[in-house]
Design an enzyme around this catalytic site. Structure first.
Site, PDB file in Angstrom:
ATOM      1  N   HIS A  56     -12.437  -8.214  26.917  1.00  0.00           N
ATOM      2  CA  HIS A  56     -11.477  -7.678  25.950  1.00  0.00           C
ATOM      3  C   HIS A  56     -10.976  -6.324  26.457  1.00  0.00           C
ATOM      4  O   HIS A  56     -11.739  -5.559  27.040  1.00  0.00           O
ATOM      5  CB  HIS A  56     -12.128  -7.533  24.567  1.00  0.00           C
ATOM      6  CG  HIS A  56     -11.127  -7.194  23.524  1.00  0.00           C
ATOM      7  ND1 HIS A  56     -10.672  -5.906  23.347  1.00  0.00           N
ATOM      8  CD2 HIS A  56     -10.435  -7.973  22.653  1.00  0.00           C
ATOM      9  CE1 HIS A  56      -9.756  -5.915  22.398  1.00  0.00           C
ATOM     10  NE2 HIS A  56      -9.593  -7.152  21.955  1.00  0.00           N
ATOM     11  N   LYS A  97     -14.303  -7.168  15.703  1.00  0.00           N
ATOM     12  CA  LYS A  97     -14.519  -5.841  16.308  1.00  0.00           C
ATOM     13  C   LYS A  97     -15.648  -5.106  15.574  1.00  0.00           C
ATOM     14  O   LYS A  97     -16.597  -5.732  15.144  1.00  0.00           O
ATOM     15  CB  LYS A  97     -13.202  -5.049  16.334  1.00  0.00           C
ATOM     16  CG  LYS A  97     -12.098  -5.847  17.039  1.00  0.00           C
ATOM     17  CD  LYS A  97     -10.895  -5.027  17.394  1.00  0.00           C
ATOM     18  CE  LYS A  97      -9.869  -5.919  18.070  1.00  0.00           C
ATOM     19  NZ  LYS A  97      -8.681  -5.202  18.492  1.00  0.00           N
ATOM     20  N   GLU A 104     -10.484  -3.593  25.090  1.00  0.00           N
ATOM     21  CA  GLU A 104     -11.257  -2.420  24.637  1.00  0.00           C
ATOM     22  C   GLU A 104     -12.529  -2.272  25.469  1.00  0.00           C
ATOM     23  O   GLU A 104     -12.973  -1.160  25.737  1.00  0.00           O
ATOM     24  CB  GLU A 104     -11.563  -2.552  23.135  1.00  0.00           C
ATOM     25  CG  GLU A 104     -10.303  -2.270  22.317  1.00  0.00           C
ATOM     26  CD  GLU A 104     -10.169  -3.071  21.035  1.00  0.00           C
ATOM     27  OE1 GLU A 104     -11.189  -3.561  20.512  1.00  0.00           O
ATOM     28  OE2 GLU A 104      -9.033  -3.218  20.551  1.00  0.00           O
ATOM     29  N   GLU A 137      -3.851 -11.036  26.162  1.00  0.00           N
ATOM     30  CA  GLU A 137      -3.652  -9.979  25.176  1.00  0.00           C
ATOM     31  C   GLU A 137      -3.005  -8.768  25.840  1.00  0.00           C
ATOM     32  O   GLU A 137      -3.695  -7.943  26.437  1.00  0.00           O
ATOM     33  CB  GLU A 137      -4.993  -9.566  24.570  1.00  0.00           C
ATOM     34  CG  GLU A 137      -5.696 -10.696  23.856  1.00  0.00           C
ATOM     35  CD  GLU A 137      -6.670 -10.169  22.814  1.00  0.00           C
ATOM     36  OE1 GLU A 137      -6.467 -10.493  21.638  1.00  0.00           O
ATOM     37  OE2 GLU A 137      -7.586  -9.419  23.170  1.00  0.00           O
ATOM     38  N   GLY A 169      -3.457  -4.010  18.144  1.00  0.00           N
ATOM     39  CA  GLY A 169      -3.654  -3.021  17.091  1.00  0.00           C
ATOM     40  C   GLY A 169      -2.483  -2.072  16.906  1.00  0.00           C
ATOM     41  O   GLY A 169      -2.588  -1.078  16.194  1.00  0.00           O
ATOM     42  N   SER A 181      -1.639  -8.140  17.663  1.00  0.00           N
ATOM     43  CA  SER A 181      -0.851  -8.053  16.427  1.00  0.00           C
ATOM     44  C   SER A 181      -0.345  -9.409  15.929  1.00  0.00           C
ATOM     45  O   SER A 181       0.782  -9.514  15.438  1.00  0.00           O
ATOM     46  CB  SER A 181       0.298  -7.058  16.586  1.00  0.00           C
ATOM     47  OG  SER A 181      -0.216  -5.761  16.860  1.00  0.00           O
ATOM     48  N   ASN A 213     -11.511 -11.883  15.959  1.00  0.00           N
ATOM     49  CA  ASN A 213     -12.367 -10.873  16.577  1.00  0.00           C
ATOM     50  C   ASN A 213     -12.533  -9.759  15.550  1.00  0.00           C
ATOM     51  O   ASN A 213     -11.600  -9.008  15.296  1.00  0.00           O
ATOM     52  CB  ASN A 213     -11.679 -10.366  17.855  1.00  0.00           C
ATOM     53  CG  ASN A 213     -12.414  -9.214  18.494  1.00  0.00           C
ATOM     54  OD1 ASN A 213     -13.531  -8.880  18.106  1.00  0.00           O
ATOM     55  ND2 ASN A 213     -11.787  -8.593  19.479  1.00  0.00           N
TER      56      ASN A 213
HETATM   57  P1  PGA Z   1      -5.066  -7.132  16.744  1.00  0.00           P
HETATM   58  O1  PGA Z   1      -6.243  -7.316  17.809  1.00  0.00           O
HETATM   59  O2  PGA Z   1      -4.768  -8.502  16.187  1.00  0.00           O
HETATM   60  O3  PGA Z   1      -5.627  -6.201  15.702  1.00  0.00           O
HETATM   61  O4  PGA Z   1      -3.900  -6.570  17.470  1.00  0.00           O
HETATM   62  C1  PGA Z   1      -6.257  -8.388  18.689  1.00  0.00           C
HETATM   63  C2  PGA Z   1      -7.430  -8.301  19.613  1.00  0.00           C
HETATM   64  O5  PGA Z   1      -7.726  -7.196  20.092  1.00  0.00           O
HETATM   65  O6  PGA Z   1      -8.109  -9.300  19.884  1.00  0.00           O
END
Ligand code: PGA
Length: 251
Positions: A95, A12, A97, A167, A173, A213, A10
């Site tokens: 997601h 982003k 976010e 997730e 993140g 992560s 992803n």
């Molecule tokens: P990250 O993001 O690997 O940077 O923690 C994962 C995600 O939000 O899909």
């Protein structure tokens, strides 16, 4: 039951069109020793360029979201048929976010899932608890609501290509990864929820990814867990070398 592994990146809100194409090209040429399904999700403006680069490869191109209406006066929104037209065959929905920053509720996501499936696109549906929810032991009930709400009204036939991504919000993140045991526990619980809502075959067949992560140095242990079928990677999917190492996780 053997489920094919699924490794997704992803991207982003990162990368220009040129940078996206370069990363896609590197992934296209990379080794894939586990014969995994590989997916990349660039920003909307790079979707078409990335799809062109990946034409003729097995790498799946995904949008990171879309709207549920087909067309109309919805300034800034992008419809499922438009991401399909740009070359995407998949859409990530729910997601964290999107849920926390842009107001995607389970009800809205249910409409989005419906609209995306109606275009014959695959859905990666994300679920996960916040730290507060985990600490108050609501993890499974929150995920149950996300599944019940977002996937309401569909048959197993409708959802035959569905991929679920677990997730935990506290791991995205932040550098804090769920332990492989924590991931396995929730993945198993998700299969139980799917078995109750749908049926056992479906619950066994759906691929469930872990995200939050995921890194080159923890992917092997996470992928070793029985109910973890893949990973959804943010930060480390932006660097070809790292993502390629994740694709080629060691069993
Ligand atoms: P990250 O993001 O690997 O940077 O923690 C994962 C995600 O939000 O899909």
């Amino acid at each position: 039951m053997a489920r094919k592994s699924f490794i997704a990146g992803n991207w982003k809100m990162h990368k220009t069109i040129a940078e996206s194409k370069a990363l896609a090209q590197a992934i296209k040429e990379a080794q894939n020793k586990n014969n995994a399904d590989i997916m990349v999700a660039p920003v909307f403006t790079s979707l078409n360029a990335v799809a062109e680069v990946l034409k003729g490869s097995n790498v799946i191109v995904s949008a990171q979201d879309c709207f549920y209406e087909e067309k109309g006066a919805f300034t800034s929104q992008i419809a499922p048929n438009q991401v399909k037209d740009a070359g995407a065959t998949c859409v990530i929905l729910g997601h964290s976010e999107r849920r926390s920053l842009f107001g995607d509720t389970n009800e809205i996501l249910n409409k989005k899932v419906k609209a995306v499936l109606a275009q014959g696109l695959r859905v990666v549906y994300c679920v996960g608890e916040t730290l507060q929810e985990r600490e108050s032991e609501k993890t499974i009930s929150v995920i149950q609501q996300q599944i019940e709400g977002g996937l309401k009204g569909f048959t197993t036939q409708d959802l035959k290509d569905l991929v679920i991504a677990y997730e935990p919000v506290w791991a995205i993140g932040t550098g804090k990864t769920a332990t492989p045991e924590q991931a396995q526990e929730v993945h198993k619980a998700i299969r139980n929820i799917l078995e109750q809502k749908f049926d056992k075959d479906f619950a066994q067949q759906v691929r469930i990814l872990y995200g939050g992560s995921v890194k080159t140095d923890n992917v092997d242990a996470i992928m070793a867990k029985e109910d973890v079928d893949g990973v959804l990677v943010g930060g480390q999917s932006l660097v070809a070398e790292q993502f390629i190492r994740i694709i080629n996780y060691n069993k």
